[in-house]
Design a protein around this motif. Structure first.
Motif, short mmCIF file in Angstrom:
data_model
loop_
_atom_site.label_atom_id
_atom_site.label_comp_id
_atom_site.label_asym_id
_atom_site.label_seq_id
_atom_site.Cartn_x
_atom_site.Cartn_y
_atom_site.Cartn_z
N UNK A 118 -7.82 -59.22 26.66
CA UNK A 118 -8.09 -59.86 25.25
C UNK A 118 -7.07 -58.75 24.32
N UNK A 119 -7.30 -57.47 24.70
CA UNK A 119 -6.42 -56.29 24.05
C UNK A 119 -4.98 -56.55 24.28
N UNK A 120 -4.76 -56.96 25.34
CA UNK A 120 -3.32 -57.17 25.85
C UNK A 120 -2.54 -58.40 25.32
N UNK A 121 -3.44 -59.57 25.02
CA UNK A 121 -3.07 -60.80 24.63
C UNK A 121 -2.76 -60.32 22.96
N UNK A 301 -8.92 -66.23 24.56
CA UNK A 301 -9.05 -64.88 25.20
C UNK A 301 -10.44 -65.06 26.07
N UNK A 302 -11.16 -64.05 26.27
CA UNK A 302 -12.47 -64.28 26.92
C UNK A 302 -13.60 -64.27 26.02
N UNK A 303 -13.30 -64.57 24.54
CA UNK A 303 -14.06 -64.69 23.48
C UNK A 303 -14.58 -66.26 23.39
N UNK A 304 -15.83 -66.25 22.55
CA UNK A 304 -15.95 -67.64 22.07
C UNK A 304 -15.27 -67.97 20.90
#
Length: 314
Positions: A118-121, A301-304
């Motif tokens: 997520x941080x890299x994105x 990302x990996x978030x909702x």
């Protein structure tokens, strides 16, 4: 035959009445009272979806072969078009001299299984400032490591954080809740200082006994609005997970003083939640003293939640 026509006419009249009620409900949504169950806020949260009543009414009118009903359906069509016709247009600008300050906000989800990805994105977005909400103590060092190269300046607040390519001054938590859910900083951009607020308002819930519970969120929004009113800088960005839409009248103390970047320079509704199949936009970028040239959502990302971005002209 006369009885059949009379019955069909009565059924057509009921559909026409339903169409008029749908039109009035959409048109008068700012005045729907909240009361004990916050019906107004609940309806306003899903206001764009009120348009789904239109095809249902059209099918019903066609089934009854009622000209009256078909004509009445034009009322909700007109109201929905007035409310959201401009939203559907692509207002993003790619012309030279457009935006010169890009911001991204993302509720990264404390349960995110891959914060490094997520941080890299987010870093790949190239934004000048990142506002991240729902930062867990466990994942925070991961974001610090991944963002260190591209974003040398950051706030050291808990839960809600800012990362910036430009120096940050006057960083302070904004007391909107008993724990840190908002931060304010002056971003020293090449075009001059900008006050940036990152916020995560209290969550809302829908329960059978209490309805749409928004009291803590509304109180936090009023406190954030008070901070923005007292802001000495002319150029202000407020972004984050507001747990509410720009149409929610309960958030008007905040939204009435700022311009939605999505409404000014977006394409479509820009829904952000849930990320797998977004149906509402509860993540916002609001501005004052500058204009938005583009507004968009970033890939999941990996978030909702989906990240939101805006290009601003200082």
């Amino acid at each position: 035959m006369a009885l059949v026509l009379a019955a069909r006419g009565r059924r057509g009249l009921l559909i026409a009445v339903g169409a008029v009620c749908a039109a009035l409900t959409m048109a008068l949504h700012p005045w729907i009272p909240n009361g004990a169950v916050n019906l107004g806020s609940l309806f306003q949260t899903f206001l764009p979806w009120a348009g789904l009543s239109i095809p249902v009414l059209l099918v019903a009118a066609a089934g009854r072969r009622s000209r009256l009903a078909a004509a009445a359906v034009l009322a909700p069509v007109a109201v929905w078009g007035c409310l959201f016709g401009g939203t559907l247009a692509d207002k993003r600008s790619e012309r030279p001299g457009g935006g010169n300050f890009t911001v991204v906000s993302h509720n990264v989800d404390e349960e995110n299984p891959d914060p490094a990805r997520t941080a890299r994105a987010l870093a790949a977005s190239g934004a000048d400032v990142l506002a991240l909400e729902e930062m867990s103590p466990k994942a925070t060092p991961v974001y610090e490591r991944e963002l260190a190269t591209g974003y040398p300046y950051r706030s050291d607040t808990l839960g809600v954080r800012l990362w910036s390519k430009h120096p940050l001054n006057d960083v302070e938590a904004v007391p909107i809740m008993p724990w840190t859910r908002a931060v304010r900083a002056t971003v020293e951009t090449p075009g001059g200082p900008v006050a940036v607020y990152a916020a995560h308002l209290a969550s809302v819930r829908v329960t059978p006994d209490a309805g749409f519970t928004t009291a803590r969120r509304n109180d936090a929004a009023r406190k954030l609005a008070a901070a923005v009113r007292a802001e000495p800088l002319d150029r202000v960005v407020v972004m984050g997970d507001l747990n509410g839409t720009a149409d929610d009248s309960a958030l008007r103390p905040l939204t009435s003083r700022l311009t939605s970047a999505q409404r000014e320079a977006g394409a479509g509704f820009g829904f952000t939640w849930p990320a797998a199949l977004p149906v509402v936009r509860i993540d916002q970028i609001l501005v004052k003293g500058m204009s938005a040239t583009s507004s968009w959502t970033l890939p999941a990302t990996g978030s909702d939640h989906l990240p939101v971005a805006a290009s601003l002209r200082l």
